[in-house]
Structure formats: structure tokens, C-alpha cells
Design a protein around this motif. Structure first.
Motif, PDB file in Angstrom:
ATOM      1  N   GLU A 120       0.825  -1.207   0.000  1.00 23.20           N
ATOM      2  CA  GLU A 120       0.000   0.000   0.000  1.00 23.20           C
ATOM      3  C   GLU A 120       0.859   1.256   0.000  1.00 23.20           C
ATOM      4  OE1 GLU A 120      -3.321  -0.300   3.025  1.00 23.20           O
ATOM      5  OE2 GLU A 120      -2.290  -2.211   3.275  1.00 23.20           O
ATOM      6  N   ASN A 121       2.142   1.049   0.000  1.00 28.20           N
ATOM      7  CA  ASN A 121       3.090   2.156   0.036  1.00 28.20           C
ATOM      8  C   ASN A 121       3.307   2.705  -1.379  1.00 28.20           C
ATOM      9  OD1 ASN A 121       4.940   3.955   1.008  1.00 28.20           O
ATOM     10  ND2 ASN A 121       6.563   2.460   1.331  1.00 28.20           N
ATOM     11  N   ILE A 122       2.226   3.243  -1.949  1.00 22.92           N
ATOM     12  CA  ILE A 122       2.258   3.713  -3.322  1.00 22.92           C
ATOM     13  C   ILE A 122       1.969   5.201  -3.388  1.00 22.92           C
ATOM     14  CG2 ILE A 122       1.718   1.543  -4.480  1.00 22.92           C
ATOM     15  CD1 ILE A 122      -1.237   2.376  -4.365  1.00 22.92           C
ATOM     16  N   GLU A 123       2.514   5.813  -4.419  1.00 27.87           N
ATOM     17  CA  GLU A 123       2.335   7.255  -4.585  1.00 27.87           C
ATOM     18  C   GLU A 123       1.837   7.565  -5.978  1.00 27.87           C
ATOM     19  OE1 GLU A 123       5.363  10.076  -2.310  1.00 27.87           O
ATOM     20  OE2 GLU A 123       6.323   8.590  -3.571  1.00 27.87           O
ATOM     21  N   TRP A 124       0.982   8.569  -6.060  1.00 28.09           N
ATOM     22  CA  TRP A 124       0.499   9.069  -7.336  1.00 28.09           C
ATOM     23  C   TRP A 124       1.502  10.121  -7.797  1.00 28.09           C
ATOM     24  CZ3 TRP A 124      -4.713  12.141  -7.965  1.00 28.09           C
ATOM     25  CH2 TRP A 124      -5.094  12.112  -9.311  1.00 28.09           C
ATOM     26  N   ILE A 125       2.345   9.753  -8.742  1.00 25.05           N
ATOM     27  CA  ILE A 125       3.493  10.607  -9.046  1.00 25.05           C
ATOM     28  C   ILE A 125       3.196  11.727 -10.030  1.00 25.05           C
ATOM     29  CG2 ILE A 125       5.364   9.053  -8.396  1.00 25.05           C
ATOM     30  CD1 ILE A 125       5.426   8.055 -11.300  1.00 25.05           C
ATOM     31  N   ILE A 126       2.233  11.505 -10.926  1.00 21.46           N
ATOM     32  CA  ILE A 126       1.926  12.539 -11.916  1.00 21.46           C
ATOM     33  C   ILE A 126       0.444  12.913 -11.843  1.00 21.46           C
ATOM     34  CG2 ILE A 126       2.033  13.200 -14.363  1.00 21.46           C
ATOM     35  CD1 ILE A 126       4.053  10.875 -14.722  1.00 21.46           C
ATOM     36  N   PRO A 127       0.125  14.052 -11.232  1.00 27.35           N
ATOM     37  CA  PRO A 127      -1.278  14.451 -11.057  1.00 27.35           C
ATOM     38  C   PRO A 127      -2.062  14.529 -12.359  1.00 27.35           C
ATOM     39  CG  PRO A 127       0.147  15.829  -9.736  1.00 27.35           C
ATOM     40  CD  PRO A 127       1.050  14.978 -10.585  1.00 27.35           C
ATOM     41  N   GLN A 128      -1.375  14.845 -13.448  1.00 24.67           N
ATOM     42  CA  GLN A 128      -2.054  14.951 -14.733  1.00 24.67           C
ATOM     43  C   GLN A 128      -2.330  13.587 -15.351  1.00 24.67           C
ATOM     44  OE1 GLN A 128       0.673  16.657 -13.970  1.00 24.67           O
ATOM     45  NE2 GLN A 128       0.048  18.789 -13.920  1.00 24.67           N
ATOM     46  N   ASN A 129      -1.668  12.583 -14.824  1.00 26.34           N
ATOM     47  CA  ASN A 129      -1.802  11.252 -15.394  1.00 26.34           C
ATOM     48  C   ASN A 129      -2.191  10.262 -14.300  1.00 26.34           C
ATOM     49  OD1 ASN A 129      -1.586   8.823 -16.700  1.00 26.34           O
ATOM     50  ND2 ASN A 129       0.363   9.282 -17.664  1.00 26.34           N
ATOM     51  N   TRP A 130      -3.494   9.939 -14.254  1.00 29.05           N
ATOM     52  CA  TRP A 130      -4.001   9.109 -13.162  1.00 29.05           C
ATOM     53  C   TRP A 130      -3.469   7.680 -13.197  1.00 29.05           C
ATOM     54  CZ3 TRP A 130      -6.700   4.804 -14.679  1.00 29.05           C
ATOM     55  CH2 TRP A 130      -7.175   4.803 -15.991  1.00 29.05           C
ATOM     56  N   SER A 131      -2.925   7.285 -14.340  1.00 28.95           N
ATOM     57  CA  SER A 131      -2.492   5.890 -14.461  1.00 28.95           C
ATOM     58  C   SER A 131      -1.049   5.670 -14.025  1.00 28.95           C
ATOM     59  CB  SER A 131      -2.680   5.403 -15.892  1.00 28.95           C
ATOM     60  OG  SER A 131      -1.794   6.073 -16.749  1.00 28.95           O
ATOM     61  N   GLN A 132      -0.361   6.759 -13.684  1.00 24.93           N
ATOM     62  CA  GLN A 132       1.034   6.607 -13.288  1.00 24.93           C
ATOM     63  C   GLN A 132       1.207   6.656 -11.773  1.00 24.93           C
ATOM     64  OE1 GLN A 132       4.042   6.025 -15.002  1.00 24.93           O
ATOM     65  NE2 GLN A 132       2.562   5.310 -16.475  1.00 24.93           N
ATOM     66  N   TRP A 133       1.408   5.477 -11.204  1.00 32.31           N
ATOM     67  CA  TRP A 133       1.675   5.371  -9.779  1.00 32.31           C
ATOM     68  C   TRP A 133       3.067   4.797  -9.582  1.00 32.31           C
ATOM     69  CZ3 TRP A 133      -2.050   6.139  -5.695  1.00 32.31           C
ATOM     70  CH2 TRP A 133      -3.313   6.554  -6.146  1.00 32.31           C
ATOM     71  N   SER A 134       3.614   5.035  -8.408  1.00 33.09           N
ATOM     72  CA  SER A 134       4.930   4.518  -8.108  1.00 33.09           C
ATOM     73  C   SER A 134       4.884   3.775  -6.777  1.00 33.09           C
ATOM     74  CB  SER A 134       5.917   5.678  -8.037  1.00 33.09           C
ATOM     75  OG  SER A 134       7.164   5.215  -7.588  1.00 33.09           O
ATOM     76  N   CYS A 135       5.511   2.605  -6.737  1.00 36.17           N
ATOM     77  CA  CYS A 135       5.551   1.829  -5.506  1.00 36.17           C
ATOM     78  C   CYS A 135       6.875   2.061  -4.794  1.00 36.17           C
ATOM     79  CB  CYS A 135       5.390   0.342  -5.831  1.00 36.17           C
ATOM     80  SG  CYS A 135       5.561  -0.712  -4.383  1.00 36.17           S
ATOM     81  N   ASN A 136       6.804   2.389  -3.521  1.00 31.11           N
ATOM     82  CA  ASN A 136       8.021   2.660  -2.752  1.00 31.11           C
ATOM     83  C   ASN A 136       8.703   1.381  -2.260  1.00 31.11           C
ATOM     84  OD1 ASN A 136       7.892   5.495  -2.929  1.00 31.11           O
ATOM     85  ND2 ASN A 136       6.337   5.531  -1.340  1.00 31.11           N
ATOM     86  N   ASP A 137       8.039   0.277  -2.415  1.00 25.65           N
ATOM     87  CA  ASP A 137       8.612  -0.965  -1.912  1.00 25.65           C
ATOM     88  C   ASP A 137       9.320  -1.794  -2.978  1.00 25.65           C
ATOM     89  OD1 ASP A 137       7.812  -0.337   0.572  1.00 25.65           O
ATOM     90  OD2 ASP A 137       6.139  -1.740   0.670  1.00 25.65           O
ATOM     91  N   CYS A 138       8.889  -1.676  -4.233  1.00 27.28           N
ATOM     92  CA  CYS A 138       9.507  -2.526  -5.247  1.00 27.28           C
ATOM     93  C   CYS A 138       9.850  -1.769  -6.517  1.00 27.28           C
ATOM     94  CB  CYS A 138       8.591  -3.708  -5.586  1.00 27.28           C
ATOM     95  SG  CYS A 138       7.167  -3.273  -6.607  1.00 27.28           S
ATOM     96  N   SER A 139       9.695  -0.461  -6.519  1.00 30.53           N
ATOM     97  CA  SER A 139      10.053   0.395  -7.647  1.00 30.53           C
ATOM     98  C   SER A 139       9.181   0.179  -8.880  1.00 30.53           C
ATOM     99  CB  SER A 139      11.534   0.264  -8.023  1.00 30.53           C
ATOM    100  OG  SER A 139      11.761  -0.940  -8.745  1.00 30.53           O
ATOM    101  N   TYR A 140       8.021  -0.435  -8.693  1.00 32.24           N
ATOM    102  CA  TYR A 140       7.055  -0.557  -9.771  1.00 32.24           C
ATOM    103  C   TYR A 140       6.471   0.809 -10.112  1.00 32.24           C
ATOM    104  CZ  TYR A 140       2.487  -1.518 -11.915  1.00 32.24           C
ATOM    105  OH  TYR A 140       1.397  -1.533 -12.731  1.00 32.24           O
ATOM    106  N   THR A 141       6.275   1.066 -11.390  1.00 34.88           N
ATOM    107  CA  THR A 141       5.504   2.240 -11.788  1.00 34.88           C
ATOM    108  C   THR A 141       4.459   1.835 -12.801  1.00 34.88           C
ATOM    109  OG1 THR A 141       7.084   2.816 -13.515  1.00 34.88           O
ATOM    110  CG2 THR A 141       7.329   3.935 -11.414  1.00 34.88           C
ATOM    111  N   GLY A 142       3.293   2.475 -12.736  1.00 33.74           N
ATOM    112  CA  GLY A 142       2.217   2.155 -13.660  1.00 33.74           C
ATOM    113  C   GLY A 142       0.895   2.143 -12.937  1.00 33.74           C
ATOM    114  N   LEU A 143      -0.040   1.393 -13.494  1.00 35.19           N
ATOM    115  CA  LEU A 143      -1.356   1.306 -12.888  1.00 35.19           C
ATOM    116  C   LEU A 143      -1.326   0.521 -11.587  1.00 35.19           C
ATOM    117  CD1 LEU A 143      -3.571   0.503 -15.990  1.00 35.19           C
ATOM    118  CD2 LEU A 143      -3.911   2.424 -14.457  1.00 35.19           C
ATOM    119  N   VAL A 144      -2.146   0.943 -10.641  1.00 32.61           N
ATOM    120  CA  VAL A 144      -2.316   0.136  -9.444  1.00 32.61           C
ATOM    121  C   VAL A 144      -3.670  -0.562  -9.528  1.00 32.61           C
ATOM    122  CG1 VAL A 144      -0.837   1.543  -8.003  1.00 32.61           C
ATOM    123  CG2 VAL A 144      -3.266   2.101  -8.184  1.00 32.61           C
ATOM    124  N   ILE A 145      -3.896  -1.511  -8.653  1.00 37.31           N
ATOM    125  CA  ILE A 145      -5.150  -2.242  -8.665  1.00 37.31           C
ATOM    126  C   ILE A 145      -5.858  -2.086  -7.326  1.00 37.31           C
ATOM    127  CG2 ILE A 145      -4.467  -3.916 -10.409  1.00 37.31           C
ATOM    128  CD1 ILE A 145      -3.789  -5.843  -8.125  1.00 37.31           C
TER     129      ILE A 145
END
Ligand SMILES: [Zn+2]
Length: 67
Positions: free
Chosen positions: A12-37
Motif C-alpha cells: 500500500e506504500n504507493i504514490e500518485w506521481i503525476i497528477p495529470q496522469n491518473w495511471s502513473q503510480w509509483s511503488c516505494n517498496d519494489c520500484s514498480y511504476t504504472g497502474l495500481v489495482i
């Protein structure tokens, strides 16, 4: 009740990195970026279990280099 998690590691340690782009999230635990579920607690546990067992990124093995 469902909540947003990283689809890769279930964190759950995820961040919405680009306010203009709702589909771009970043995970602080595994460095994943993209859509979250959105999952419930049980599904999150399953993802976390899988991630611990495999410990690898499913989507791609290749490193993409950004110049
Ligand atoms: Zn993650």
C-alpha cells in the motif's frame, strides 16, 4: 472494503506521481511504476505471498535504459 495496492508486490506504500496522469503510480517498496489495482485484504495477501516466493518482476526481465 477495497483499497489500492501495487499489483506487483501488494504494497500500500504507493504514490500518485503525476497528477495529470491518473495511471502513473509509483511503488516505494519494489520500484514498480504504472497502474495500481484495487483489492481486498485477502487478494493483497495473495499478491504479497507470490511476490515473496518469486521475488521478481513478472512483466519484463530486460532493463530499459533511459538516456
Ligand atoms: Zn510494489
Amino acid at each position: 472494503m477495497k483499497f489500492k495496492v501495487c499489483p506487483q508486490c501488494g504494497s500500500e506504500n504507493i504514490e500518485w506521481i503525476i497528477p495529470q496522469n491518473w495511471s502513473q503510480w509509483s511503488c516505494n517498496d519494489c520500484s514498480y511504476t504504472g497502474l495500481v489495482i484495487e483489492v481486498d485484504k485477502e487478494t493483497q495477501k495473495e499478491i504479497q505471498k507470490q511476490w515473496k516466493e518469486t521475488g521478481r518482476i513478472i512483466s519484463s526481465k530486460d532493463d530499459e535504459e533511459d538516456d
